[in-house]
Design an enzyme around this catalytic site. Structure first.
Site, PDB file in Angstrom:
ATOM      1  CG  ASP A  19      52.609  31.619  41.735  1.00 51.50           C
ATOM      2  OD1 ASP A  19      51.608  32.262  42.114  1.00 51.50           O
ATOM      3  OD2 ASP A  19      52.544  30.445  41.323  1.00 51.50           O
ATOM      4  CG  ASN A  21      52.048  37.844  45.820  1.00 51.34           C
ATOM      5  OD1 ASN A  21      53.173  37.628  46.256  1.00 51.34           O
ATOM      6  ND2 ASN A  21      51.821  38.602  44.775  1.00 51.34           N
ATOM      7  CG  HIS A  36      48.110  40.249  45.582  1.00 54.13           C
ATOM      8  ND1 HIS A  36      48.805  39.497  44.666  1.00 54.13           N
ATOM      9  CD2 HIS A  36      46.966  39.577  45.831  1.00 54.13           C
ATOM     10  CE1 HIS A  36      48.092  38.432  44.347  1.00 54.13           C
ATOM     11  NE2 HIS A  36      46.975  38.445  45.051  1.00 54.13           N
ATOM     12  CB  SER A  65      45.859  37.023  29.344  1.00 51.36           C
ATOM     13  OG  SER A  65      46.680  35.906  29.160  1.00 51.36           O
ATOM     14  CG  ASN A  67      46.362  36.296  37.059  1.00 53.16           C
ATOM     15  OD1 ASN A  67      47.458  36.836  37.127  1.00 53.16           O
ATOM     16  ND2 ASN A  67      46.208  35.012  37.352  1.00 53.16           N
ATOM     17  CD1 TRP A  68      42.562  39.827  31.826  1.00 51.96           C
ATOM     18  CD2 TRP A  68      41.489  41.147  33.290  1.00 51.96           C
ATOM     19  NE1 TRP A  68      43.088  41.102  31.712  1.00 51.96           N
ATOM     20  CE2 TRP A  68      42.440  41.932  32.590  1.00 51.96           C
ATOM     21  CE3 TRP A  68      40.699  41.775  34.260  1.00 51.96           C
ATOM     22  CZ2 TRP A  68      42.624  43.290  32.833  1.00 51.96           C
ATOM     23  CZ3 TRP A  68      40.882  43.130  34.504  1.00 51.96           C
ATOM     24  CH2 TRP A  68      41.830  43.878  33.801  1.00 51.96           C
ATOM     25  NE  ARG A 193      51.121  26.167  37.337  1.00 48.69           N
ATOM     26  CZ  ARG A 193      50.913  25.546  38.507  1.00 48.69           C
ATOM     27  NH1 ARG A 193      51.326  24.302  38.670  1.00 48.69           N
ATOM     28  NH2 ARG A 193      50.291  26.160  39.495  1.00 48.69           N
ATOM     29  CB  SER A 195      51.769  30.219  34.497  1.00 52.37           C
ATOM     30  OG  SER A 195      51.739  29.163  35.427  1.00 52.37           O
TER      31      SER A 195
HETATM   32  C1  IPE Z   1      51.279  33.332  37.118  1.00 52.79           C
HETATM   33  O1  IPE Z   1      50.832  32.863  38.328  1.00 52.79           O
HETATM   34  C2  IPE Z   1      50.842  34.756  36.914  1.00 52.79           C
HETATM   35  C3  IPE Z   1      51.508  35.759  37.742  1.00 52.79           C
HETATM   36  C4  IPE Z   1      52.420  35.542  38.638  1.00 52.79           C
HETATM   37  C5  IPE Z   1      51.079  37.125  37.507  1.00 52.79           C
HETATM   38  P1  IPE Z   1      49.420  32.112  38.477  1.00 52.79           P
HETATM   39  O2  IPE Z   1      49.287  31.828  39.921  1.00 52.79           O
HETATM   40  O3  IPE Z   1      48.351  32.907  37.836  1.00 52.79           O
HETATM   41  O4  IPE Z   1      49.643  30.784  37.623  1.00 52.79           O
HETATM   42  P2  IPE Z   1      49.072  29.317  37.867  1.00 52.79           P
HETATM   43  O5  IPE Z   1      47.578  29.460  37.968  1.00 52.79           O
HETATM   44  O6  IPE Z   1      49.683  28.814  39.136  1.00 52.79           O
HETATM   45  O7  IPE Z   1      49.535  28.515  36.683  1.00 52.79           O
HETATM   46  C1  IPE Z   2      50.816  35.703  42.131  1.00 51.79           C
HETATM   47  O1  IPE Z   2      50.189  35.413  43.331  1.00 51.79           O
HETATM   48  C2  IPE Z   2      50.441  37.062  41.623  1.00 51.79           C
HETATM   49  C3  IPE Z   2      49.261  37.074  40.725  1.00 51.79           C
HETATM   50  C4  IPE Z   2      48.791  36.061  40.063  1.00 51.79           C
HETATM   51  C5  IPE Z   2      48.603  38.352  40.545  1.00 51.79           C
HETATM   52  P1  IPE Z   2      48.937  34.473  43.402  1.00 51.79           P
HETATM   53  O2  IPE Z   2      47.714  35.307  43.596  1.00 51.79           O
HETATM   54  O3  IPE Z   2      48.881  33.556  42.237  1.00 51.79           O
HETATM   55  O4  IPE Z   2      49.251  33.653  44.727  1.00 51.79           O
HETATM   56  P2  IPE Z   2      48.956  32.111  44.981  1.00 51.79           P
HETATM   57  O5  IPE Z   2      49.591  31.347  43.867  1.00 51.79           O
HETATM   58  O6  IPE Z   2      47.469  31.970  44.975  1.00 51.79           O
HETATM   59  O7  IPE Z   2      49.575  31.828  46.294  1.00 51.79           O
HETATM   60 MG    MG Z   3      49.603  31.686  41.853  1.00 43.94          MG
END
Ligand code: IPE
Ligand code: IPE
Ligand code: MG
Length: 239
Positions: A19, A21, A36, A65, A67-68, A193, A195
């Site tokens: 997490d 990126n 990313h 799931s 992230n969609w 967490r 997630s």
């Molecule tokens: C969890 O991170 C998913 C991945 C790293 C692929 P998210 O950024 O999507 O989770 P939340 O929104 O902080 O809980």
């Molecule tokens: C985690 O990076 C990777 C994915 C969820 C694909 P994020 O895109 O969640 O990065 P932050 O949490 O917004 O910094």
């Molecule tokens: Mg994130």
């Protein structure tokens, strides 16, 4: 590098919530996708390092799931990166002897990506250095739901008696069937967490949270997390 790590207690399976990126890119005034891309380079470096340490399984939470539900442009950019990763990185993955497996609902991806996933799994299936499990379109609730549907269908067809369903039966229809449960979970970026990651499989996993954003994560921080793990006493509720 840590000096007191105990080689006899190297975790067999480490899972990572990669997490931070987006925040990394924002801090550097770069487009989000650059974060990313940098994250993909970190994943590669950590895979190499994990293999060197003798870790057998590394599960990387790559796309959830949920992230969609992010905005279309972001998803589009991310799919482009995934195409590149599965299309070009595969040569290096092969050279390193990495076996790639994918968990999650792959049917939600565009067809060409589904093909790349299948090809990657087939091409790398006999590799033995380390198994990297990419969690793609993965959610723990979704995985359990799909497993329950599979069992309900079997019961309806008379292939299994409901009272015969036990923990092993359910495990056998999860995406992770035949893979060990994670010993250690690492989450970067300071969030503490789960997630919706590996909800079933992480019942007794040890958790380490680190403040660094994923693109800033290094083999040294990884080793420190392993070292923390090695100083934990796992009890499994039994003593
Ligand atoms: C969890 O991170 C998913 C991945 C790293 C692929 P998210 O950024 O999507 O989770 P939340 O929104 O902080 O809980
Ligand atoms: C985690 O990076 C990777 C994915 C969820 C694909 P994020 O895109 O969640 O990065 P932050 O949490 O917004 O910094
Ligand atoms: Mg994130």
């Amino acid at each position: 590098m840590t000096t007191d790590s105990n080689p006899t207690k190297i975790p067999a399976h480490v899972s990572i919530i990669m997490d931070g990126n987006g925040r990394w890119a924002k801090k550097k005034h770069l487009p989000t996708i650059a974060g990313h891309r940098a994250g993909a380079a970190t994943a590669r470096a950590i895979t190499e390092h994990a293999a060197k340490m003798g870790i057998q399984y590394l599960t990387l939470y790559t796309f959830s799931s949920e992230n969609w539900l992010r905005d279309k442009a972001w998803i589009n950019d991310f799919m482009g990166l995934l195409r590149w990763y599965l299309g070009s990185e595969i040569k290096d993955i092969m050279a390193q002897g990495v076996r790639v497996r994918v968990i999650g609902d792959r049917t939600l991806f565009p067809e060409d990506i589904q093909t790349l996933i299948a090809e990657t799994e087939i091409k790398t299936q006999h590799n033995t250095t380390i198994t990297v499990i990419l969690a793609l379109s993965y959610g723990g609730r979704d995985e359990i739901l799909r497993a329950v549907r599979t069992l309900a269908t079997k019961a309806q067809r008379g292939e299994i008696a409901p009272e015969a369903i036990d923990i092993a039966t359910l495990e056998g229809v999860l995406d992770t069937a035949s893979m060990p449960h994670p010993d250690l979970l690492i989450r970067t970026s300071g969030e503490q967490r789960i997630s919706n990651f590996l909800l079933w499989q992480m019942a007794y996993t040890e958790f380490v949270f680190v403040p660094e954003l994923w693109p800033d994560f290094t083999p040294e921080i990884f080793e420190q997390a392993i070292n923390d793990y090695q100083h934990r006493k796992r009890r499994y509720g039994t003593d």
